[in-house]
Design an enzyme around this catalytic site. Sequence first.
Site, mmCIF file in Angstrom:
data_model
loop_
_atom_site.group_PDB
_atom_site.id
_atom_site.type_symbol
_atom_site.label_atom_id
_atom_site.label_comp_id
_atom_site.label_asym_id
_atom_site.label_seq_id
_atom_site.Cartn_x
_atom_site.Cartn_y
_atom_site.Cartn_z
ATOM 1 N N CYS A 62 0.828 -1.207 0.000
ATOM 2 C CA CYS A 62 0.000 0.000 0.000
ATOM 3 C C CYS A 62 0.865 1.261 0.000
ATOM 4 O O CYS A 62 2.053 1.221 0.310
ATOM 5 C CB CYS A 62 -0.903 -0.024 1.229
ATOM 6 S SG CYS A 62 -2.394 0.931 0.965
ATOM 7 N N ASP A 104 -7.233 -2.990 10.229
ATOM 8 C CA ASP A 104 -6.063 -2.147 10.472
ATOM 9 C C ASP A 104 -6.152 -1.660 11.920
ATOM 10 O O ASP A 104 -7.227 -1.675 12.527
ATOM 11 C CB ASP A 104 -6.103 -0.950 9.499
ATOM 12 C CG ASP A 104 -4.755 -0.289 9.288
ATOM 13 O OD1 ASP A 104 -3.799 -0.607 10.022
ATOM 14 O OD2 ASP A 104 -4.662 0.564 8.385
HETATM 15 O O1 LIG Z 1 -0.951 5.541 4.246
HETATM 16 C C1 LIG Z 1 -1.614 6.554 4.449
HETATM 17 O O2 LIG Z 1 -1.092 7.658 4.574
HETATM 18 C C2 LIG Z 1 -3.106 6.451 4.557
HETATM 19 C C3 LIG Z 1 -3.859 7.604 4.594
HETATM 20 C C4 LIG Z 1 -5.219 7.531 4.716
HETATM 21 C C5 LIG Z 1 -5.850 6.326 4.820
HETATM 22 C C6 LIG Z 1 -5.111 5.160 4.803
HETATM 23 C C7 LIG Z 1 -3.752 5.222 4.676
HETATM 24 N N1 LIG Z 1 -2.983 4.087 4.687
HETATM 25 C C8 LIG Z 1 -3.526 2.826 4.948
HETATM 26 C C9 LIG Z 1 -2.554 1.794 4.665
HETATM 27 O O3 LIG Z 1 -1.602 1.994 3.995
HETATM 28 C C10 LIG Z 1 -2.744 0.467 5.202
HETATM 29 O O4 LIG Z 1 -3.887 0.093 5.702
HETATM 30 C C11 LIG Z 1 -1.503 -0.128 5.668
HETATM 31 O O5 LIG Z 1 -1.116 -1.211 5.001
HETATM 32 C C12 LIG Z 1 -1.141 -0.138 7.080
HETATM 33 O O6 LIG Z 1 -0.173 0.785 7.196
HETATM 34 P P1 LIG Z 1 1.220 0.494 7.881
HETATM 35 O O7 LIG Z 1 0.949 0.348 9.331
HETATM 36 O O8 LIG Z 1 2.021 1.693 7.562
HETATM 37 O O9 LIG Z 1 1.780 -0.740 7.240
#
Ligand SMILES: O=C(O)c1ccccc1NCC(=O)[C@H](O)[C@H](O)COP(=O)(O)O
Length: 200
Positions: free
Chosen positions: A6, A120
Amino acid sequence: MKVKICGITNYEDAKVACDAGADALGFVTYPKSTRFIKPEEIKSIIEKLPPFVTKTVLFVNVDAKYVNEVMAYTKADLAQIHFEADEGFYKELTCRHIKVIRAKEKHDIEKFADEYKIVDAYVPEYGGSGKRVALEWFDGRDNSDIILAGGLSPENVFEVGRYGFYGVDVSSGVESSPGKKDKRKVRKFIELAKYGFRCG
Ligand SMILES: O=C(O)c1ccccc1NCC(=O)[C@H](O)[C@H](O)COP(=O)(O)O
């Protein structure tokens, strides 16, 4: 396990992830995000990607009409709904979509039974924050409808293998800086999530 990478902001990172065997990629349309990418750029990346990778577009606090328009324009496969939308919103959606549960406590993960969903970790502001969901919440249940997100990385993805998730979703754990993926981390994460061994 399926793997979604992502927070893709550029073609180079998308290609690295596809070549390494990612099943899905995610593009964030939330303007406050450090991983924000415009629909025009999403479209231009998607045009160059192979058909077998699922292209997902993330939405926060927008109306269904906007989601439908962006999905039709970018030709992405799946809208990822990252906020608590009401029934009316979902009735208006004309595209395939997946819901995100930002889980604060164990019973949250039971929402949207019979649907594939992304679980999440809850953080007050939206974003790939690196915060983890408590794995013990998933003990003793069938997790085959769940894609686990939140705080995963090449260092800890081995811990989730025994829970039988449909997939895992990662963003900040495979970055070198916000919005830029680290090739080695992406490859390592995918290898470990899919095959449980460490490469390179
Ligand atoms: O990544 C962002 O900035 C974001 C902004 C708004 C809504 C969702 C967003 N990201 C969600 C994700 O990227 C995922 O759910 C993700 O895989 C979990 O993030 P991480 O803990 O950084 O791996």
